[in-house]
Motif scaffolding. Structure first.
Motif, PDB file in Angstrom:
ATOM      1  N   VAL A   1       0.864  -1.177   0.000  1.00 23.93           N
ATOM      2  CA  VAL A   1       0.000   0.000   0.000  1.00 23.93           C
ATOM      3  C   VAL A   1       0.899   1.225   0.000  1.00 23.93           C
ATOM      4  O   VAL A   1       1.786   1.353   0.858  1.00 23.93           O
ATOM      5  CB  VAL A   1      -0.934   0.024   1.225  1.00 23.93           C
TER       6      VAL A   1
ATOM      7  N   THR B   1       0.487   1.035  -4.743  1.00 24.52           N
ATOM      8  CA  THR B   1      -0.489   0.108  -4.158  1.00 24.52           C
ATOM      9  C   THR B   1      -0.803  -0.999  -5.152  1.00 24.52           C
ATOM     10  O   THR B   1      -1.113  -0.737  -6.320  1.00 24.52           O
ATOM     11  CB  THR B   1      -1.785   0.842  -3.786  1.00 24.52           C
TER      12      THR B   1
ATOM     13  N   LYS C   1      -3.512  -5.906  -0.873  1.00 24.67           N
ATOM     14  CA  LYS C   1      -4.710  -5.650  -0.073  1.00 24.67           C
ATOM     15  C   LYS C   1      -5.674  -6.816  -0.217  1.00 24.67           C
ATOM     16  O   LYS C   1      -5.810  -7.397  -1.289  1.00 24.67           O
ATOM     17  CB  LYS C   1      -5.393  -4.356  -0.545  1.00 24.67           C
TER      18      LYS C   1
END
Length: 199
Positions: free
Chosen positions: A88, A146, A179
Motif C-alpha cells: 500500500v 499500491t 490488499k
C-alpha cells in the motif's frame, strides 16, 4: 626478538571463541632450549572485538620475557527475521542485519543483495556500516505503489554477501502482501424455513 607479534585475525564461532591452538609464539632460553609460553591473563576464550594479548615466558633461571600481540575476532553477521509488509503506497518498514559482537575494526561494512519481487518498493541492493560498539542495523524501505486488491503475494530476498563471517542465517524474506479483497455478502431470504426468491 620483535617487540610486538603480528596481528592475528580469527572468525568468531559463537559469542565466545577459543584461541587457536597454534597461536602461541615460541621462546628459547640463552642455550637455545625452548621454554613454555603462556598468556599473562590466563584467558583462552574471547568475545568478538579487538584484544591485546600479553605472552610471557620464564626460563629455568627465572628470567622472564613478555611480548604483545593484537587479536582481532570478527563477529558473525546474520540476517534478521522475515518481514511482512502490505503493498500500500506510503507503507514503510525495515529489515535488520546483526553482529554477534562489536567489530574489531570500524567502520565495518556489510554488503547485501536484494533479489526477487521489488516492484512498487524502493528495495535495492546496498550496504550498511557499523560504527564502534554497534551490533545491529535496521535498513528502512518504503512502498510507493499500491497493488491491486487480491493480487498474489510476492517475495523479495535479502542476502548478505560473502566476504564476512556469515552466521547461521545469511538471508531473509520480505513478504509483499496485496490488499485483501472485500468480503462478498450473500443474503438468502427464507420464509417458514423455506428459501424464497428475491425480486
Amino acid at each position: 626478538q620483535p617487540s610486538v607479534l603480528p596481528t592475528r585475525e580469527v572468525s568468531a564461532a559463537g559469542l565466545i571463541t577459543t584461541l587457536p591452538a597454534d597461536i602461541a609464539p615460541k621462546a628459547l632460553d640463552a642455550n637455545g632450549v625452548e621454554v613454555e609460553v603462556s598468556l599473562e591473563s590466563g584467558e583462552t576464550q574471547f568475545a568478538p572485538g579487538d584484544h591485546v594479548l600479553v605472552w610471557q615466558a620464564v626460563d629455568a633461571a627465572g628470567n622472564e620475557s613478555t611480548i604483545q600481540q593484537t587479536l582481532r575476532i570478527w563477529p558473525t553477521v546474520s540476517a534478521g527475521p522475515d518481514v511482512p509488509v502490505k503493498l500500500v503506497a506510503g507503507n514503510a518498514s525495515s529489515f535488520r542485519i546483526s553482529l554477534n559482537g562489536p567489530a574489531p575494526v570500524v567502520p565495518f561494512t556489510v554488503n547485501y543483495t536484494v533479489t526477487g519481487a521489488t516492484t512498487g518498493t524502493n528495495l535495492a541492493s546496498g550496504s550498511v556500516q557499523f560504527a564502534a560498539g554497534e551490533t545491529s542495523k535496521d535498513v528502512p524501505f518504503a512502498v510507493s505503489t499500491t497493488a491491486a486488491a487480491g493480487a498474489s503475494e510476492q517475495d523479495a530476498t535479502v542476502t548478505i554477501n560473502d566476504g564476512v563471517n556469515l552466521g547461521v542465517r545469511s538471508m531473509l524474506t520480505i513478504r509483499l502482501l496485496a490488499k485483501s479483497l472485500p468480503p462478498v455478502v450473500t443474503v438468502t431470504p427464507t420464509q417458514g424455513g423455506q428459501q424464497v426468491p428475491i425480486f
